[in-house]
Design a protein around this motif. Structure first.
Motif, PDB file in Angstrom:
ATOM      1  N   LEU A 159      19.896  22.436  96.474  1.00  0.00           N
ATOM      2  CA  LEU A 159      20.612  23.296  95.251  1.00  0.00           C
ATOM      3  C   LEU A 159      19.928  22.713  94.084  1.00  0.00           C
ATOM      4  CD1 LEU A 159      22.793  24.967  94.181  1.00  0.00           C
ATOM      5  CD2 LEU A 159      24.318  23.120  94.485  1.00  0.00           C
ATOM      6  N   LEU A 160      19.719  21.353  93.852  1.00  0.00           N
ATOM      7  CA  LEU A 160      18.897  20.819  92.734  1.00  0.00           C
ATOM      8  C   LEU A 160      17.901  21.445  92.468  1.00  0.00           C
ATOM      9  CD1 LEU A 160      20.038  16.967  92.902  1.00  0.00           C
ATOM     10  CD2 LEU A 160      20.965  18.778  91.296  1.00  0.00           C
ATOM     11  N   LEU A 161      16.958  21.540  93.507  1.00  0.00           N
ATOM     12  CA  LEU A 161      15.594  22.176  93.401  1.00  0.00           C
ATOM     13  C   LEU A 161      15.590  23.703  92.898  1.00  0.00           C
ATOM     14  CD1 LEU A 161      12.563  22.052  93.796  1.00  0.00           C
ATOM     15  CD2 LEU A 161      12.770  22.509  95.777  1.00  0.00           C
ATOM     16  N   TRP A 162      16.610  24.470  93.279  1.00  0.00           N
ATOM     17  CA  TRP A 162      16.883  25.717  93.029  1.00  0.00           C
ATOM     18  C   TRP A 162      17.465  25.793  91.577  1.00  0.00           C
ATOM     19  CZ3 TRP A 162      21.460  28.087  91.397  1.00  0.00           C
ATOM     20  CH2 TRP A 162      21.259  29.685  91.367  1.00  0.00           C
ATOM     21  N   LEU A 163      18.284  25.098  91.372  1.00  0.00           N
ATOM     22  CA  LEU A 163      18.538  25.014  89.836  1.00  0.00           C
ATOM     23  C   LEU A 163      17.370  24.468  88.768  1.00  0.00           C
ATOM     24  CD1 LEU A 163      21.972  23.262  90.031  1.00  0.00           C
ATOM     25  CD2 LEU A 163      21.730  25.398  89.329  1.00  0.00           C
ATOM     26  N   ALA A 164      16.420  23.686  89.481  1.00  0.00           N
ATOM     27  CA  ALA A 164      15.225  23.387  88.549  1.00  0.00           C
ATOM     28  C   ALA A 164      14.622  24.475  88.479  1.00  0.00           C
ATOM     29  CB  ALA A 164      14.622  22.104  89.287  1.00  0.00           C
ATOM     30  N   ILE A 165      14.274  25.195  89.413  1.00  0.00           N
ATOM     31  CA  ILE A 165      13.310  26.510  89.228  1.00  0.00           C
ATOM     32  C   ILE A 165      14.042  27.520  88.563  1.00  0.00           C
ATOM     33  CG2 ILE A 165      12.331  28.260  90.813  1.00  0.00           C
ATOM     34  CD1 ILE A 165      11.883  26.044  93.257  1.00  0.00           C
ATOM     35  N   ARG A 166      15.086  27.689  88.752  1.00  0.00           N
ATOM     36  CA  ARG A 166      15.876  28.460  87.764  1.00  0.00           C
ATOM     37  C   ARG A 166      15.758  28.213  86.430  1.00  0.00           C
ATOM     38  NH1 ARG A 166      17.404  33.859  87.739  1.00  0.00           N
ATOM     39  NH2 ARG A 166      19.475  33.977  86.500  1.00  0.00           N
ATOM     40  N   SER A 167      15.983  27.024  86.017  1.00  0.00           N
ATOM     41  CA  SER A 167      16.060  26.288  84.663  1.00  0.00           C
ATOM     42  C   SER A 167      14.633  26.725  84.082  1.00  0.00           C
ATOM     43  CB  SER A 167      16.308  25.224  84.634  1.00  0.00           C
ATOM     44  OG  SER A 167      17.641  24.834  84.781  1.00  0.00           O
ATOM     45  N   ALA A 168      13.636  26.516  84.809  1.00  0.00           N
ATOM     46  CA  ALA A 168      12.120  26.452  84.320  1.00  0.00           C
ATOM     47  C   ALA A 168      11.680  28.021  84.156  1.00  0.00           C
ATOM     48  CB  ALA A 168      11.244  25.917  85.331  1.00  0.00           C
TER      49      ALA A 168
END
Length: 190
Positions: A159-168
């Motif tokens: 979930l943290l990785l998904w949020l990181a990709i979404r933020s980028a």
């Protein structure tokens, strides 16, 4: 599959903080204290506890000064891939998984999470104090989940990785829009 989720959980903790997850993983091993942690097993446990506890306090209290926070960010960006790799390899050794590929994946995950954390810091012009405390709690939970409940820890890491990709992705779209607007205004004023 559970081993991979546990490794992702530990590596994500290394992307949030540097010293706190290493300190926890050593203390959770009991009397052996870092004997199964790849690089840290070469040093005296007393030195490791001192350095890791000192850096944990610095991460919390030096952030109030602008230059102190920049120093912390610089050290975190440089060291987060190594900490993520060490944590991933430690969990891999505990679960008897091949370690070298796990170290690379764990280091990359920690590095990506650290870069997004820095991006949010500059985007928000500083992180609120409650968010820093939440990061510390999440870091502790990720380490505990990596050892006791790998499924939940791995899902939080994903979930943290998904949020990181979404933020980028959002940052990229906003910067492209700002660039187009700048070009349009520039043509208009000529």
């Amino acid at each position: 599959m559970l081993e991979v989720l546990a490794i992702l959980s530990a590596s994500a903790a290394g992307g949030l903080r540097l010293a706190l997850p290493l300190l926890l993983i050593g203390l959770l091993q009991g009397e052996t204290l870092w004997s199964k942690v790849p690089i840290l097993s070469q040093f005296s446990p007393y030195w490791i506890v001192g350095v890791l506890a000192g850096w944990s306090f610095l991460e919390l209290f030096i952030d109030r000064n602008v230059w102190g926070h920049r120093l912390v960010i610089l050290v975190q960006v440089i060291c987060s891939p190594f900490v993520g790799a060490i944590l991933g390899m430690t969990v891999a050794e505990l679960t008897e998984t091949p370690t070298w590929i796990i170290g690379i994946i764990g280091g990359l995950l920690a590095f990506v999470l650290q870069l997004v954390q820095i991006g949010w810091f500059y985007r928000l012009r500083g992180l609120p104090r409650w968010l820093v405390v939440a990061q510390d709690l999440l870091c502790i939970l990720l380490i505990l989940f990596a050892i006791k409940a790998p499924t939940q820890g791995g899902l939080i890491a994903l979930l943290l990785l998904w949020l990181a990709i979404r933020s980028a992705k959002d940052w990229r779209q906003k910067s492209a829009k700002n660039y187009r607007d700048y070009k349009t205004k520039r043509k208009f004023y000529r």
